[in-house]
Design an enzyme around this catalytic site. Structure first.
Site, mmCIF file in Angstrom:
data_model
loop_
_atom_site.group_PDB
_atom_site.id
_atom_site.type_symbol
_atom_site.label_atom_id
_atom_site.label_comp_id
_atom_site.label_asym_id
_atom_site.label_seq_id
_atom_site.Cartn_x
_atom_site.Cartn_y
_atom_site.Cartn_z
ATOM 1 N N ASP A 1 17.381 9.677 -7.004
ATOM 2 C CA ASP A 1 18.832 9.781 -6.803
ATOM 3 C C ASP A 1 19.250 9.481 -5.369
ATOM 4 O O ASP A 1 20.252 10.042 -4.874
ATOM 5 C CB ASP A 1 19.328 11.178 -7.227
ATOM 6 C CG ASP A 1 19.263 11.359 -8.743
ATOM 7 O OD1 ASP A 1 19.232 10.337 -9.472
ATOM 8 O OD2 ASP A 1 19.219 12.517 -9.200
ATOM 9 N N HIS B 1 0.806 -1.224 0.000
ATOM 10 C CA HIS B 1 0.000 0.000 0.000
ATOM 11 C C HIS B 1 0.844 1.282 0.000
ATOM 12 O O HIS B 1 0.299 2.385 0.004
ATOM 13 C CB HIS B 1 -0.928 -0.016 1.226
ATOM 14 C CG HIS B 1 -2.120 0.879 1.116
ATOM 15 N ND1 HIS B 1 -2.347 1.918 1.987
ATOM 16 C CD2 HIS B 1 -3.137 0.913 0.217
ATOM 17 C CE1 HIS B 1 -3.474 2.536 1.647
ATOM 18 N NE2 HIS B 1 -3.969 1.949 0.582
ATOM 19 N N LYS C 1 3.072 4.469 -1.131
ATOM 20 C CA LYS C 1 2.987 5.395 -2.261
ATOM 21 C C LYS C 1 4.176 6.320 -2.133
ATOM 22 O O LYS C 1 4.038 7.436 -1.654
ATOM 23 C CB LYS C 1 1.707 6.246 -2.201
ATOM 24 C CG LYS C 1 0.396 5.478 -2.108
ATOM 25 C CD LYS C 1 -0.300 5.803 -0.819
ATOM 26 C CE LYS C 1 -1.619 5.094 -0.620
ATOM 27 N NZ LYS C 1 -1.879 3.878 -1.329
#
Lengths: 146, 146
Positions: A91, A84, A86
């Site tokens: 870099d 779940h 996000k």
């Protein structure tokens, strides 16, 4: 916490700044614009790795198939629960995280938040989690006959 | 990014430290333990305000009805899109945010992240967003005949 096109263009700008690596860990990824940006980075030689949720990645509109077609490494969970997260890391030092899945519905219609954080103190646990998940979801570890 | 009971007890500890105010802005809130903690704080005199998503709040297991029954102010969206935030602010200075909805499924089974941030630079935009949503979702503004 801007909405719609403004949120999308800020997110695109952060992503397109990548020079060396991009880790993406997303429950749902169906935004065509963001999919295009990620494929562009891969084409430029940025090392892109994607972790996603098995239940969501097969849905219509998912960008995952296009990413794989472009040669980008994608791994997914093998669990009952959702992957779940996000977040993305650019870099190894810019963390992009929040409530936002990379879907047009979320970008255009929902109330969402996106945090961009560069303090190593916050970035490191997310990078560590990414590496942990990346190994855990290694296809070599799939158990087809559990 | 700990899992299960460890994540739950850390979250409970942060919430139960509230002395004056608690703003909660959650897409999904169904964890009985977290619901109990929020009602406890309200009983102690902490000013609790909750914003949630209209589609989710009526689902079975939602804690929203119990919170309202306890006298806690709850407001919800009136839009097609989701109120997809997942954050809380304790005493106006500790931001708890991430991918985690306050559900047992998410706490026990999903890969999730929770960030706890005390820098005003990060907390303020979330508090501002809360106040903006709180006013926008004021029931006095509901339009039943748009």
């Amino acid at each position: 916490l801007p909405h719609g096109d403004c949120a999308l263009s800020r997110l695109l700008r952060r992503l397109l700044a990548a020079r060396r690596s991009l880790e993406i860990c997303l429950f749902a990824f169906s935004s065509p614009q963001l999919g295009r940006a990620v494929r562009l980075l891969h084409g430029r030689g940025v090392r892109v790795r994607v972790v996603t949720d098995a239940q969501y990645m097969g849905l219509r509109g998912s960008q995952i198939g296009l990413l794989r077609q472009a040669g980008i490494q994608v791994r997914h969970d093998q669990e009952g629960g959702y992957m779940h997260h996000k977040f993305a890391v650019v870099d190894g030092r810019v963390l992009i995280t929040g409530s936002l899945n990379w879907t047009t519905q979320a970008i255009q219609n929902n109330r969402e938040n996106v945090l961009v954080v560069e303090d190593a103190e916050y970035v490191k646990p997310f990078l560590d989690e990414f590496e942990r998940i990346w190994e855990e979801y290694n296809p070599a570890n799939y158990r087809f006959f559990p």
